[in-house]
Design an enzyme around this catalytic site. Structure first.
Site, PDB file in Angstrom:
ATOM      1  CB  SER A  67      -0.952   0.013   1.202  1.00 10.50           C
ATOM      2  OG  SER A  67      -1.997  -0.918   1.019  1.00 10.50           O
ATOM      3  CE  LYS A  70      -4.084   1.193  -1.047  1.00 14.09           C
ATOM      4  NZ  LYS A  70      -4.456   0.344   0.093  1.00 14.09           N
ATOM      5  CB  SER A 127      -4.614   1.853   3.611  1.00 12.03           C
ATOM      6  OG  SER A 127      -3.717   1.414   2.631  1.00 12.03           O
ATOM      7  CE  LYS A 229      -1.564   4.182   2.525  1.00  7.03           C
ATOM      8  NZ  LYS A 229      -1.573   3.037   3.469  1.00  7.03           N
TER       9      LYS A 229
END
Length: 334
Positions: A67, A70, A127, A229
């Protein structure tokens, strides 16, 4: 050096592309602090202002980013907002593909019409895979076309070890990045979108009556941290890009492939603490880095060359007073 040109001095100053080559003598006089060893597959930490690499291990190794992908999805969204091509208040359709993606989600379904702003919160804070696909399809018509934009932007940012196939980081052949590239991307998010970047410090977000927390433990365990993140898949392990600031020093640390949620936060925190304990980032005064250059056949006999943008340099603590600078410029662009 004498510049041989007939251009007026003001035009010359505007046209010259000035490149600064930083030569901090303190780095040579004092040993570079030994970086910590982490229990992870790869890591990289850079200073977001100076762009200098502070510590790294397997930084260019191509690994599944999960992720962390992202971050690039959000970079493109922030860029479109800045350019006026996207509006926070615009409602977005939710496709069957977005609805069925699984993993971390906002629990969207085709009956819903979240706004662009809500999707961005859902991506940054918890997320949402469904939010990524809905936003990608809204911006470019399809996720595959959006991925092409992601790759173009990666090249533009100097991310030489990344290739994106989707907007989510869902495991797919040919989808990879590196710790070094993700550190570059994290620094770019902070540098290019300072107002939007504040979103990464959000600890939870509520959509459709459901509140979900941010999975970045650094926000609770390190006072200087404000993003960015997390990522996790079975193949990638637990990953985290963390960023923190103290005084004028901002570090971005990317850690790939730790063994647990707790471990990724601990290892990233170790790296960031190492940076703050041993390094400092300084902005030299203009008088230290500008240079006078003679002009031949100009309207004035000299011009002052100075950087077109702010200059920062990161050095080990205690060596700041030993700094000196050398200027290099390319006259071919004049």
């Amino acid at each position: 050096m004498t510049i041989r040109t007939g251009k007026p001095a003001k035009q010359l100053l505007h046209a010259l592309a000035v490149l600064l080559l930083m030569m901090p003598l303190a780095v040579h006089a004092a040993a570079w602090p030994e970086s910590p060893r982490l229990d992870a597959k790869a890591w990289a930490m850079i200073d977001a202002r100076s762009g200098q690499i502070i510590a790294s291990h397997n930084a260019d190794e191509q690994l599944p980013p999960a992720s962390l992908t992202k971050m690039m999805t959000l970079y493109l969204a922030f860029e479109a907002l800045k350019q006026g091509r996207l509006s926070l208040d615009t409602p977005v359709s939710v496709s069957q593909k977005a609805w069925k993606i699984g993993g971390s989600t906002m629990f969207l379904d085709p009956r819903m019409h979240p706004t662009v702003g809500q999707l961005i919160h859902g991506i940054a804070t918890y997320s949402g895979n469904d939010a990524c696909i809905a936003l990608a399809e809204h911006m470019e018509g399809s996720e595959s076309t959006f991925a092409e934009r992601m790759n173009a932007k990666a090249r533009e940012l100097g991310m030489l070890h990344s290739h994106f196939v989707n907007a989510t980081g869902f495991p797919t052949e040919g989808h990879y990045s590196s710790a070094g590239d993700m550190a570059i991307l994290g620094a770019a998010l902070w540098r290019d979108f300072p107002e939007r970047y504040k979103l990464f410090d959000e600890r939870d977000f509520t959509y459709d009556g459901r509140t979900q927390p941010n999975r970045n433990r650094l926000l609770w365990t390190m006072s200087e941290a404000d993003g960015i993140k997390t990522g996790h898949t079975q193949e990638a392990g637990y990953c985290l890009v963390g960023s923190a600031e103290k005084a004028n020093t901002r570090f971005v640390a990317a850690v790939f492939g730790t063994k647990s949620d707790r471990a990724r936060a601990q290892e990233t925190r170790t790296l960031l603490r190492f940076g703050f304990n041993h390094f400092v980032t300084k902005r030299p005064a203009e008088r230290e880095i500008r240079r006078q250059v003679e002009v031949f056949e100009g309207t004035e006999d000299h011009v002052w060359l100075r950087p077109a943008s702010d200059v920062w340099v990161t050095v080990p603590k205690g060596s700041e007073s030993s700094l000196s600078f050398r200027l290099r410029y390319d006259l071919r662009k004049s």
